[in-house]
Design a protein around this motif. Structure first.
Motif, PDB file in Angstrom:
ATOM      1  N   ASN A 133      -5.959   0.594   3.363  1.00 51.42           N
ATOM      2  CA  ASN A 133      -6.580   0.716   2.220  1.00 51.42           C
ATOM      3  C   ASN A 133      -7.549   2.097   2.110  1.00 51.42           C
ATOM      4  O   ASN A 133      -8.008   2.401   1.413  1.00 51.42           O
ATOM      5  CB  ASN A 133      -7.406  -0.409   1.505  1.00 51.42           C
TER       6      ASN A 133
ATOM      7  N   GLY B 295      -2.968   6.558  -9.053  1.00 51.34           N
ATOM      8  CA  GLY B 295      -3.606   6.102  -7.765  1.00 51.34           C
ATOM      9  C   GLY B 295      -3.436   7.370  -6.824  1.00 51.34           C
ATOM     10  O   GLY B 295      -4.365   7.184  -5.881  1.00 51.34           O
ATOM     11  N   PHE B 296      -2.707   8.415  -6.711  1.00 47.05           N
ATOM     12  CA  PHE B 296      -2.598   9.331  -5.752  1.00 47.05           C
ATOM     13  C   PHE B 296      -3.874  10.204  -5.782  1.00 47.05           C
ATOM     14  O   PHE B 296      -4.191  10.830  -4.659  1.00 47.05           O
ATOM     15  CB  PHE B 296      -1.096   9.989  -6.073  1.00 47.05           C
TER      16      PHE B 296
ATOM     17  N   ASN C  73       0.967  -1.095   0.026  1.00 45.50           N
ATOM     18  CA  ASN C  73       0.196  -0.160   0.016  1.00 45.50           C
ATOM     19  C   ASN C  73       0.909   1.290   0.050  1.00 45.50           C
ATOM     20  O   ASN C  73       2.002   1.211   0.645  1.00 45.50           O
ATOM     21  CB  ASN C  73      -0.884   0.232   1.245  1.00 45.50           C
ATOM     22  N   ASN C  74       0.382   2.342  -0.681  1.00 45.30           N
ATOM     23  CA  ASN C  74       0.828   3.807  -0.399  1.00 45.30           C
ATOM     24  C   ASN C  74      -0.259   4.408   0.487  1.00 45.30           C
ATOM     25  O   ASN C  74      -1.369   4.671   0.244  1.00 45.30           O
ATOM     26  CB  ASN C  74       0.807   4.416  -1.769  1.00 45.30           C
ATOM     27  N   PHE C  75       0.303   4.819   1.809  1.00 42.82           N
ATOM     28  CA  PHE C  75      -0.387   5.509   2.772  1.00 42.82           C
ATOM     29  C   PHE C  75       0.352   6.312   3.654  1.00 42.82           C
ATOM     30  O   PHE C  75       0.976   5.710   4.700  1.00 42.82           O
ATOM     31  CB  PHE C  75      -1.409   4.477   3.582  1.00 42.82           C
ATOM     32  N   TYR C  76       0.921   7.476   3.193  1.00 38.93           N
ATOM     33  CA  TYR C  76       2.001   8.017   3.776  1.00 38.93           C
ATOM     34  C   TYR C  76       1.522   8.370   5.152  1.00 38.93           C
ATOM     35  O   TYR C  76       2.632   8.906   5.852  1.00 38.93           O
ATOM     36  CB  TYR C  76       2.546   9.269   3.043  1.00 38.93           C
ATOM     37  N   GLU C  77       0.393   8.751   5.476  1.00 40.94           N
ATOM     38  CA  GLU C  77       0.124   8.808   6.913  1.00 40.94           C
ATOM     39  C   GLU C  77       0.309   7.780   7.800  1.00 40.94           C
ATOM     40  O   GLU C  77       0.764   7.952   9.128  1.00 40.94           O
ATOM     41  CB  GLU C  77      -1.532   8.984   7.252  1.00 40.94           C
TER      42      GLU C  77
ATOM     43  N   CYS D 153      -0.936   2.788 -10.718  1.00 44.04           N
ATOM     44  CA  CYS D 153       0.035   3.757  -9.753  1.00 44.04           C
ATOM     45  C   CYS D 153       1.232   4.565 -10.584  1.00 44.04           C
ATOM     46  O   CYS D 153       1.513   4.076 -11.736  1.00 44.04           O
ATOM     47  CB  CYS D 153       0.851   3.213  -8.402  1.00 44.04           C
TER      48      CYS D 153
ATOM     49  N   ARG E 114     -13.005   5.873   1.240  1.00 43.02           N
ATOM     50  CA  ARG E 114     -11.720   6.689   0.152  1.00 43.02           C
ATOM     51  C   ARG E 114     -12.610   6.678  -1.144  1.00 43.02           C
ATOM     52  O   ARG E 114     -13.519   6.276  -1.592  1.00 43.02           O
ATOM     53  CB  ARG E 114     -10.792   5.774   0.377  1.00 43.02           C
TER      54      ARG E 114
ATOM     55  N   LEU F  50      -6.430  -0.084 -10.501  1.00 46.05           N
ATOM     56  CA  LEU F  50      -5.692   0.773  -9.890  1.00 46.05           C
ATOM     57  C   LEU F  50      -4.237   0.883 -10.392  1.00 46.05           C
ATOM     58  O   LEU F  50      -3.558  -0.254 -10.271  1.00 46.05           O
ATOM     59  CB  LEU F  50      -5.909   0.757  -8.264  1.00 46.05           C
TER      60      LEU F  50
ATOM     61  N   TYR G 207      -3.665  15.298   3.697  1.00 47.62           N
ATOM     62  CA  TYR G 207      -3.650  15.231   2.476  1.00 47.62           C
ATOM     63  C   TYR G 207      -4.833  15.686   1.655  1.00 47.62           C
ATOM     64  O   TYR G 207      -5.867  15.340   2.240  1.00 47.62           O
ATOM     65  CB  TYR G 207      -3.425  13.348   2.330  1.00 47.62           C
TER      66      TYR G 207
ATOM     67  N   THR H 169      -8.010  13.981   3.957  1.00 46.64           N
ATOM     68  CA  THR H 169      -7.987  12.904   4.822  1.00 46.64           C
ATOM     69  C   THR H 169      -7.691  13.544   6.133  1.00 46.64           C
ATOM     70  O   THR H 169      -7.189  14.640   6.405  1.00 46.64           O
ATOM     71  CB  THR H 169      -6.613  12.401   4.456  1.00 46.64           C
TER      72      THR H 169
ATOM     73  N   SER I  55      -6.683   8.944  -5.805  1.00 43.83           N
ATOM     74  CA  SER I  55      -7.613   8.224  -4.958  1.00 43.83           C
ATOM     75  C   SER I  55      -7.558   8.342  -3.450  1.00 43.83           C
ATOM     76  O   SER I  55      -6.868   7.464  -2.719  1.00 43.83           O
ATOM     77  CB  SER I  55      -7.781   6.693  -5.400  1.00 43.83           C
ATOM     78  N   ILE I  56      -7.791   9.474  -2.861  1.00 40.10           N
ATOM     79  CA  ILE I  56      -7.514   9.769  -1.367  1.00 40.10           C
ATOM     80  C   ILE I  56      -8.285   8.761  -0.386  1.00 40.10           C
ATOM     81  O   ILE I  56      -9.436   8.577  -0.403  1.00 40.10           O
ATOM     82  CB  ILE I  56      -7.961  11.135  -1.267  1.00 40.10           C
ATOM     83  N   LYS I  57      -7.511   8.763   0.489  1.00 41.47           N
ATOM     84  CA  LYS I  57      -8.146   7.726   1.740  1.00 41.47           C
ATOM     85  C   LYS I  57      -8.549   8.286   2.979  1.00 41.47           C
ATOM     86  O   LYS I  57      -8.189   9.563   3.071  1.00 41.47           O
ATOM     87  CB  LYS I  57      -6.898   6.850   2.086  1.00 41.47           C
TER      88      LYS I  57
HETATM   89  N1  MTE Z   1      -4.427   8.895   0.463  1.00 39.28           N
HETATM   90  C1  MTE Z   1      -3.926   9.209   1.367  1.00 39.28           C
HETATM   91  N2  MTE Z   1      -4.566   9.961   2.455  1.00 39.28           N
HETATM   92  N3  MTE Z   1      -2.639   9.214   1.517  1.00 39.28           N
HETATM   93  C2  MTE Z   1      -1.630   8.432   0.879  1.00 39.28           C
HETATM   94  O1  MTE Z   1      -0.535   8.303   0.984  1.00 39.28           O
HETATM   95  N4  MTE Z   1      -1.561   7.490  -1.411  1.00 39.28           N
HETATM   96  C3  MTE Z   1      -1.969   7.424  -2.757  1.00 39.28           C
HETATM   97  C4  MTE Z   1      -3.677   6.858  -2.732  1.00 39.28           C
HETATM   98  N5  MTE Z   1      -4.084   7.737  -1.711  1.00 39.28           N
HETATM   99  C5  MTE Z   1      -2.468   7.956  -0.281  1.00 39.28           C
HETATM  100  C6  MTE Z   1      -3.676   8.293  -0.488  1.00 39.28           C
HETATM  101  C7  MTE Z   1      -1.247   6.629  -3.756  1.00 39.28           C
HETATM  102  S1  MTE Z   1      -0.085   7.108  -4.276  1.00 39.28           S
HETATM  103  C8  MTE Z   1      -1.947   5.298  -4.156  1.00 39.28           C
HETATM  104  S2  MTE Z   1      -1.206   4.542  -5.193  1.00 39.28           S
HETATM  105  C9  MTE Z   1      -3.122   4.762  -3.493  1.00 39.28           C
HETATM  106  O2  MTE Z   1      -3.630   5.470  -2.390  1.00 39.28           O
HETATM  107  C10 MTE Z   1      -2.727   3.290  -3.075  1.00 39.28           C
HETATM  108  O3  MTE Z   1      -4.016   2.880  -2.770  1.00 39.28           O
HETATM  109  P1  MTE Z   1      -4.017   1.150  -2.154  1.00 39.28           P
HETATM  110  O4  MTE Z   1      -3.046   1.309  -0.893  1.00 39.28           O
HETATM  111  O5  MTE Z   1      -5.628   0.890  -1.742  1.00 39.28           O
HETATM  112  O6  MTE Z   1      -3.457   0.527  -3.091  1.00 39.28           O
END
Ligand code: MTE
Length: 318
Positions: free
Chosen positions: A216, A229-230, A70-74, A128, A221, A126, A187, A163, A232-234
């Motif tokens: 995820n 993918g970036f 996963n990418n989730f910098y938080e 990236c 999200r 998805l 974010y 986020t 697609s905010i989580k």
């Molecule tokens: N949303 C937040 N808040 N923080 C993040 O770091 N990373 C993004 C995106 N949404 C990110 C985020 C990136 S770079 C990608 S590729 C996708 O989430 C990855 O989603 P996944 O982990 O469900 O595959």
């Protein structure tokens, strides 16, 4: 090679599968709530019935890879860490603030939002920027259902998302040595209103028939399948309707490398690498379980969204 969906082309204005008897839907939510309380939700099969005509029939990525890469910098800069570090991230009593150019501003309980919308499974790619991709059975609702309910004013030209900012619960947001923080929090992401209203744009609450796990983006999200993918905010806590184009987090961090649109485009390389190919992650092994494939324009969704960018120079609006 992309295996094209052969089902008939959907009618964007009012697809039949969208129309559900509201009481049946609320009953379903109550059933899910009851199962969640009893811990049974994780084994809940998708009850959506008809498969969505927007879904792809390509081979799905394993649930393990989707939830452990996963990418989730938080939570962490590493792709393997969010699964571990977000494990105890609790999303009870989640709320979403609605602000800006809208007739119904306020702070809404996530559970109430779920009562307003119809949810279903959609299998989307998805892709990236770092050239890997997955095929994920997401579960959620079209963002346009929520937007229609909130009634943006005529001044609203864009939707901005944020986020959660909570360094206590999200260790990646804490400042480290030399006051270093990987990104400027919270974010932020944004979409043009017509992109947000496109039926492919999903608010996701689950995957593989289960509630979405924290890594995820629990509990809510975005998924914009034709964009990198970036976008697609989580873990969304704020939705703001605005007149001006928002500056999203990656654009702010590296404006020469990341733009507002971020449409998947094999012909527009990232300044530091080509974007013409991708590594499709399929099974659990990131070494043997992948396939290198050609990237499709708009991630293979051109027939649904290319009209949104007619006349635009996509190498300038990247
Ligand atoms: N949303 C937040 N808040 N923080 C993040 O770091 N990373 C993004 C995106 N949404 C990110 C985020 C990136 S770079 C990608 S590729 C996708 O989430 C990855 O989603 P996944 O982990 O469900 O595959």
């Amino acid at each position: 090679m992309l295996i094209k969906n052969t089902r008939s082309k959907p009618d964007f204005n009012c697809p039949e599968y969208e129309i559900t008897d509201e009481s049946a839907f609320i009953n379903r939510r109550q059933l899910i709530k009851g199962m969640a309380a009893s811990g049974a939700l994780s084994s809940l099969p998708i009850l959506a019935g008809k498969a969505s005509p927007y879904s792809t029939s390509e081979q799905k990525t394993s649930e393990y890879s989707i939830t452990h890469y996963n990418n989730f910098y938080e939570f962490s800069l590493s792709k393997e860490e969010p699964a571990k570090k977000a494990k105890n991230f609790v999303t009870n009593n989640w709320q979403v603030a609605v602000e800006g150019e809208v007739e119904s501003p306020g702070v809404y309980d996530f559970e109430d939002i779920l009562k307003w919308v119809q949810q279903e499974e959609r299998i989307y790619r998805l892709r990236c920027v770092e050239a890997w991709s997955m095929v994920v059975p997401w579960y959620g609702f079209e963002l346009r259902q929520l937007i229609k309910r909130l009634k943006p004013t005529s001044k609203a030209k864009y939707v901005q998302f944020e986020t959660l900012y909570d360094p206590e619960r999200m260790p990646g947001q804490r400042r480290g040595v030399f006051n270093f923080s990987s990104l400027d929090w919270p974010y932020v992401e944004g979409l043009r209103m017509d992109e947000a209203m496109n039926p492919l744009t999903l608010m996701v609450t689950g995957l593989y028939g289960k509630n979405i796990p924290p890594q995820n983006g629990a509990p809510l999200r975005l998924i914009v399948p034709w964009k990198y993918g970036f976008k697609s905010i989580k873990s969304i806590v704020k939705i703001k309707f605005v007149e001006k184009q928002p500056v999203n987090t990656w654009q702010k961090t590296a404006p020469k490398e990341y733009g507002f649109y971020a449409n998947v485009n094999p012909d527009v390389p990232h300044p530091r690498w080509s974007q013409a190919k991708e590594r499709r992650i399929l099974s659990e092994s990131l070494f043997s379980g992948t396939r290198r494939i050609k990237t499709e324009f708009l991630n293979g969704y051109a027939e649904h969204v290319a009209h949104l960018y007619k006349g635009m120079d996509l190498s300038r609006h990247f």
